[in-house]
Design a protein around this motif. Structure first.
Motif, short mmCIF file in Angstrom:
data_model
loop_
_atom_site.label_atom_id
_atom_site.label_comp_id
_atom_site.label_asym_id
_atom_site.label_seq_id
_atom_site.Cartn_x
_atom_site.Cartn_y
_atom_site.Cartn_z
N VAL A 1 0.85 -1.17 0.00
CA VAL A 1 0.00 0.00 0.00
C VAL A 1 0.90 1.24 0.00
N GLN A 2 0.66 2.10 -0.96
CA GLN A 2 1.39 3.35 -1.06
C GLN A 2 0.43 4.50 -0.75
N LYS A 3 0.97 5.54 -0.13
CA LYS A 3 0.17 6.71 0.15
C LYS A 3 0.75 7.90 -0.61
N LEU A 4 -0.14 8.75 -1.07
CA LEU A 4 0.26 9.93 -1.79
C LEU A 4 -0.35 11.13 -1.07
N HIS A 5 0.48 12.05 -0.62
CA HIS A 5 0.02 13.25 0.07
C HIS A 5 0.20 14.45 -0.84
N ILE A 6 -0.86 15.22 -1.00
CA ILE A 6 -0.83 16.40 -1.87
C ILE A 6 -1.21 17.61 -1.04
N SER A 7 -0.36 18.62 -1.08
CA SER A 7 -0.67 19.84 -0.32
C SER A 7 -1.81 20.61 -0.98
N VAL A 8 -2.49 21.45 -0.21
CA VAL A 8 -3.60 22.26 -0.71
C VAL A 8 -3.08 23.23 -1.76
N SER A 9 -3.83 23.36 -2.85
CA SER A 9 -3.46 24.29 -3.90
C SER A 9 -3.90 25.69 -3.54
N GLU A 10 -2.99 26.65 -3.64
CA GLU A 10 -3.31 28.05 -3.41
C GLU A 10 -3.43 28.80 -4.73
N ALA A 11 -3.19 28.11 -5.84
CA ALA A 11 -3.20 28.75 -7.16
C ALA A 11 -4.62 29.00 -7.63
N GLU A 12 -4.80 30.01 -8.49
CA GLU A 12 -6.10 30.33 -9.08
C GLU A 12 -6.51 29.25 -10.08
N THR A 13 -5.54 28.73 -10.83
CA THR A 13 -5.84 27.75 -11.86
C THR A 13 -5.61 26.33 -11.35
N PRO A 14 -6.31 25.37 -11.94
CA PRO A 14 -6.12 23.98 -11.52
C PRO A 14 -4.70 23.50 -11.84
N ARG A 15 -4.23 22.53 -11.07
CA ARG A 15 -2.94 21.93 -11.38
C ARG A 15 -3.15 20.44 -11.59
N THR A 16 -2.30 19.88 -12.44
CA THR A 16 -2.43 18.48 -12.82
C THR A 16 -1.14 17.75 -12.49
N GLY A 17 -1.28 16.54 -11.98
CA GLY A 17 -0.14 15.69 -11.71
C GLY A 17 -0.37 14.32 -12.31
N VAL A 18 0.70 13.62 -12.61
CA VAL A 18 0.60 12.29 -13.18
C VAL A 18 1.38 11.33 -12.28
N VAL A 19 0.75 10.23 -11.93
CA VAL A 19 1.38 9.18 -11.14
C VAL A 19 1.52 7.96 -12.04
N LEU A 20 2.75 7.45 -12.15
CA LEU A 20 2.98 6.23 -12.93
C LEU A 20 3.03 5.04 -11.97
N ILE A 21 2.25 4.03 -12.27
CA ILE A 21 2.21 2.82 -11.45
C ILE A 21 2.81 1.69 -12.28
N LYS A 22 3.93 1.12 -11.79
CA LYS A 22 4.63 0.07 -12.53
C LYS A 22 4.53 -1.25 -11.79
N ASP A 23 4.27 -2.29 -12.54
CA ASP A 23 4.25 -3.64 -11.98
C ASP A 23 5.71 -4.11 -11.88
N LYS A 24 6.13 -4.48 -10.66
CA LYS A 24 7.53 -4.86 -10.48
C LYS A 24 7.90 -6.19 -11.13
N ASN A 25 6.89 -6.97 -11.52
CA ASN A 25 7.16 -8.27 -12.13
C ASN A 25 7.02 -8.28 -13.65
N SER A 26 6.67 -7.13 -14.24
CA SER A 26 6.52 -7.07 -15.70
C SER A 26 6.78 -5.65 -16.18
N ASP A 27 6.56 -5.44 -17.47
CA ASP A 27 6.73 -4.11 -18.05
C ASP A 27 5.42 -3.31 -18.03
N LEU A 28 4.41 -3.83 -17.37
CA LEU A 28 3.11 -3.18 -17.33
C LEU A 28 3.18 -1.88 -16.52
N THR A 29 2.69 -0.79 -17.12
CA THR A 29 2.67 0.52 -16.47
C THR A 29 1.29 1.14 -16.66
#
Length: 179
Positions: A1-29
């Motif tokens: 289990v992984q946890k991802l913590h994101i701080s509150v955005s203070e910006a006027e415009t939305p922000r986008t993030g990308v999380v890559l999830i890789k399978d450690k037993n294959s090339d699946l992402t």
């Protein structure tokens, strides 16, 4: 289990993030995109060319806005776009409950808030354009959440049933007119 913590955005415009999830037993992402909007969801927009309001609000934020301040020249396309962004009892994606149009001019309406323009929405507060001369029939009919409205000094006519069923209306401010 992984946890991802994101701080509150203070910006006027939305922000986008990308999380890559890789399978450690294959090339699946797998890729997970996260869009975060500002907590207040307030937006101010200046329309320099009528009919362009929709291009000034990013697609990712348009249904997150709860308070909108617009200035400049608007036309019927801009009003339709605003109406689409308003919170409605029958559903839809809009969330706007506070609208300030005080520094706008609505072309093609003879400086009127036309018939049914904001009717049956869940708007709570609205400030009309300063040049408004009349409020048409049913303009705010069934706005059951409407609590406050400012009516500019140039308004000389309010149509029948303009505020029918506005059961939450607490404050109507007449700005120096003779109504």
């Amino acid at each position: 289990v992984q946890k991802l913590h994101i701080s509150v955005s203070e910006a006027e415009t939305p922000r986008t993030g990308v999380v890559l999830i890789k399978d450690k037993n294959s090339d699946l992402t797998q890729e997970l995109s996260i869009i975060q909007t500002n907590k207040s969801a307030s937006k101010s927009v200046e329309v320099k060319t009528e009919g362009t309001l929709s291009s000034l609000i990013d697609e990712s934020e348009k249904y997150q806005i709860t308070s909108l301040i617009v200035s400049g020249r608007l036309n019927s396309d801009d009003i339709s776009f605003i109406n689409d962004l308003l919170l409605k009892p029958e559903g839809g994606n809009g969330k706007i409950i506070a609208l300030d149009l005080s520094n706008t001019v609505i072309d093609g309406t003879d400086d009127d808030i036309s018939e049914d323009m904001f009717g049956s929405t869940l708007i709570k507060n609205i400030i009309l354009p300063k040049n408004t001369r009349s409020i048409g029939w049913n303009a705010f009919r069934n706005c059951i959440q409407l609590e406050a409205i400012q009516i500019p000094s140039k308004v000389s006519y309010i149509g029948a049933s303009a505020f029918s069923y506005c059961t939450s209306l607490k404050a109507i401010t007449f700005e120096g007119n003779s109504l």
